[in-house]
Every structure is written in C-alpha cells, then in structure tokens.
Design a protein around this motif. Structure first.
Motif, PDB file in Angstrom:
ATOM      1  N   SER A 132      -9.528 -29.187  -8.532  1.00 15.98           N
ATOM      2  CA  SER A 132      -8.060 -28.893  -8.428  1.00 15.98           C
ATOM      3  C   SER A 132      -8.456 -27.197  -7.971  1.00 15.98           C
ATOM      4  O   SER A 132      -8.713 -26.468  -8.461  1.00 15.98           O
ATOM      5  CB  SER A 132      -7.262 -28.831  -9.590  1.00 15.98           C
ATOM      6  OG  SER A 132      -6.890 -30.035  -9.876  1.00 15.98           O
ATOM      7  N   SER A 149      -5.892 -32.387 -13.127  1.00 16.23           N
ATOM      8  CA  SER A 149      -4.918 -32.328 -12.100  1.00 16.23           C
ATOM      9  C   SER A 149      -3.878 -31.237 -12.491  1.00 16.23           C
ATOM     10  O   SER A 149      -3.749 -31.022 -13.785  1.00 16.23           O
ATOM     11  CB  SER A 149      -4.254 -33.621 -11.816  1.00 16.23           C
ATOM     12  OG  SER A 149      -4.925 -34.571 -11.292  1.00 16.23           O
ATOM     13  N   VAL A 150      -3.524 -30.489 -11.345  1.00 16.45           N
ATOM     14  CA  VAL A 150      -2.693 -29.205 -11.855  1.00 16.45           C
ATOM     15  C   VAL A 150      -1.559 -29.045 -11.013  1.00 16.45           C
ATOM     16  O   VAL A 150      -1.710 -29.370  -9.629  1.00 16.45           O
ATOM     17  CB  VAL A 150      -3.588 -27.917 -11.766  1.00 16.45           C
ATOM     18  CG1 VAL A 150      -2.549 -26.768 -11.953  1.00 16.45           C
ATOM     19  CG2 VAL A 150      -4.553 -27.783 -12.787  1.00 16.45           C
ATOM     20  N   PRO A 151      -0.428 -29.006 -11.428  1.00 15.03           N
ATOM     21  CA  PRO A 151       0.846 -29.073 -10.649  1.00 15.03           C
ATOM     22  C   PRO A 151       0.580 -28.064  -9.536  1.00 15.03           C
ATOM     23  O   PRO A 151       0.402 -26.876  -9.877  1.00 15.03           O
ATOM     24  CB  PRO A 151       1.848 -28.912 -11.473  1.00 15.03           C
ATOM     25  CG  PRO A 151       1.657 -29.295 -12.878  1.00 15.03           C
ATOM     26  CD  PRO A 151      -0.122 -29.212 -13.039  1.00 15.03           C
ATOM     27  N   GLY A 152       0.902 -28.545  -8.167  1.00 16.58           N
ATOM     28  CA  GLY A 152       0.780 -27.463  -7.073  1.00 16.58           C
ATOM     29  C   GLY A 152      -0.680 -27.141  -6.677  1.00 16.58           C
ATOM     30  O   GLY A 152      -0.637 -26.506  -5.613  1.00 16.58           O
TER      31      GLY A 152
END
Length: 311
Positions: A132, A149-152
């Motif tokens: 990510s 996974s990381v938002p954005g």
C-alpha cells in the motif's frame, strides 16, 4: 528478539533473522529505505532460496528495489532487468534481477513466470509482495504504508525475480519488451472482465427469453454450459463478434465489438495475419448446421495466466 525466539521452523527462523539483519544494515547506513519494506519484500520468499544470500547482499538488493518504487504513474508498470555488478557479492555473479512494479491485479505472477519459462530461463528466486503506497499527481512516492490495505492508498504489486545470469543487454531488453506485452494483455483482460462476463450473461438471458427454433434439450444444455463458464470455471481473455463477408466466403472480425485481448486489431485468433478466415466447404457445412454452440481452439496461445492454446 533472538533468532531462537522467532516462531516457525528452523529454516523460517533463520530466514527471519537474515531479513532482520539486512534491515539493520540499511538502518545503520542512514538509508531512506524503511526497515519494514525489507521485511515486506523478502518475508514470503522460499527460505532455501533466500538463504543463499548474506545480509549485506539483501540490503543492497532491497535498496535497489526501493529506488524502483520512487516514481510510477498508475497504469504504467516500472520494469528493470539488470545483471548486478556489486563488488564482493559472489552470489550475485550468477544472477540477473528482474523487478516489476505495477498496479495489483490477477494473473501477474503466473503470466510473467510463464514468459520466462517459455524462454528457457532458470528461475532462482521469486517474491511477490503487494504494498500500500501513496503517490502525488506526478506519481512520486510520498508514503509507504506496508502490506495491508489502507483506505485511500494504492495497491501495488512488486514482482521480484532472480534468474540465471544474462549479461547481454540486448537479450535482457528483448525479454523486457516481451514482459511489457504480457502485462498489457493482463491489464486489458482484467479491465474488461466484468464487461465480458456481462456479455455472456446477456447471451444466456436472450436464450432464455427468446429461444431459437432448436430442440429444447440442446438449448438447455447450451445455457447450462454458459452458466457453468460464468461460475468462475473459465478465464475470459477476449470477446469479439465476427460476420460473413459480402461474398459469404469468409469470416471477418467486427473490431468495435472487441473486449479484452480482442480489443487489438493485431490479435488474430481465427485467421492468419490480416487475412480473413476463408470458409472451406467443410467449415461451411459445419456452420450451416443448426448447432447453437461450437467450441474450438484458437490458432494462438495465451500470454495470460497459462501458456496454452485458447478456447
């Protein structure tokens, strides 16, 4: 934590200690490479393959891989294929290093390895972390967020492969060009996957709503087969409509209908080069039969997923 305190088998503990030592070397050298990047890059390597290298070698290799991440625009893979010349690293004298940074998507690793295998290239090490990252508008790396996974954040794939030593720059360049074609095929297949599935589903719906004047059993069998394909039992690589020429003597592609690899006008699966597929008497007899589905083999092999002649 001491090496003996690490979880896993003896091999896995030795590998973890090796990676930690490489990360420490980078950290002590005031490098910009995050220690967790070294772990992310090598953590899932086969221990037997990774233990051929010493911590200093892994540290140098990780630093090079990190540099390839520095700038990349989404949609465009970064590919580097070098024959390292690191002084004092005997192991690397028999290796070339292939590195690919790309948007994460299915079929990347098996498609790339199939290209290398078809060329008879011995593979010594393969790792494939998915990272990510954050990038600015110019594609410059602004933050590394690890493997979760990381938002954005963008999800980017690193395919990191050591192969037999290839010193000839022209040969390495030819391999990179071939891999670029492979990755382009993978990208259009993945991008058009939903559209291809939807088109087949539309055919099924039409057969149910407006069945042709054929035996009901044959129609039911065709519908069942298409629904089986749609149930994740088939890898859709391309769809294209064909029509008869004005003379009815040949089939020619309707290019604007193409999806996946059949977007390309250069992809010929039912003809040779730019020639239409001429209909022989035997072929015409087959096509004129009241048969709902005909399953056959293409004249070219897939560059996506598996190197087999396409159905």
């Amino acid at each position: 934590m001491a090496a003996d305190d690490l979880p896993g088998t003896d091999e896995e503990r030795a590998e973890a200690a090796l990676i930690a030592a490489a990360a420490n070397i980078l950290g002590s050298g005031n490098r910009d490479v995050p220690e967790d990047f070294v772990v992310a890059l090598f953590a899932h390597a086969v221990p037997e393959d990774l233990m051929r290298y010493d911590p200093r070698q892994l540290a140098e290799l990780a630093a090079d891989a990190w540099a390839l991440l520095a700038v990349r625009k989404p949609g465009v893979p970064n590919i580097r294929f070098d024959a390292p010349a690191l002084a004092g690293h005997d192991r690397l004298r028999v290796d070339s290093v292939l590195e690919i940074v790309n948007d994460d998507m299915p079929f990347l690793v098996d498609s790339v390895l199939a290209e290398l295998t078809e060329r008879g290239i011995d593979i010594h090490l393969v790792v494939h972390p998915v990272l990510s990252v954050l990038r600015d508008g110019a594609g410059r790396l602004t933050a590394f967020k690890g493997t979760k996974s990381v938002p954005g954040a963008l999800r980017e794939s690193i395919i990191y492969v050591h192969v037999e030593r290839i010193d000839e720059q022209a040969r390495r360049a030819a391999i990179v060009e071939a891999i670029e074609r492979v990755l382009a095929d993978v990208r259009v297949c993945v991008a058009d996957w939903r559209a291809m599935v939807a088109r087949v589903a539309d055919v099924v719906a039409e057969l149910k709503a407006n069945p042709p004047p054929l035996p009901p059993g044959e129609i039911a069998e065709a519908i069942a087969f298409l629904e089986w394909l749609l149930d994740n039992n088939f890898t859709f690589l391309g769809i294209r409509d064909y029509g008869f020429t004005a003379s009815q003597a040949a089939l020619e592609p309707i290019f604007e209908s193409g999806l996946g690899i059949l977007r390309s006008r250069d992809m010929a699966v039912l003809r040779r080069w730019n020639e239409p597929l001429v209909i022989t008497a035997q072929m015409r007899a087959l096509l004129e039969q009241p048969t709902l589905l005909i399953v056959t083999k293409a004249t070219v092999r897939s560059r996506v997923h598996r190197r087999v002649y396409m159905d």
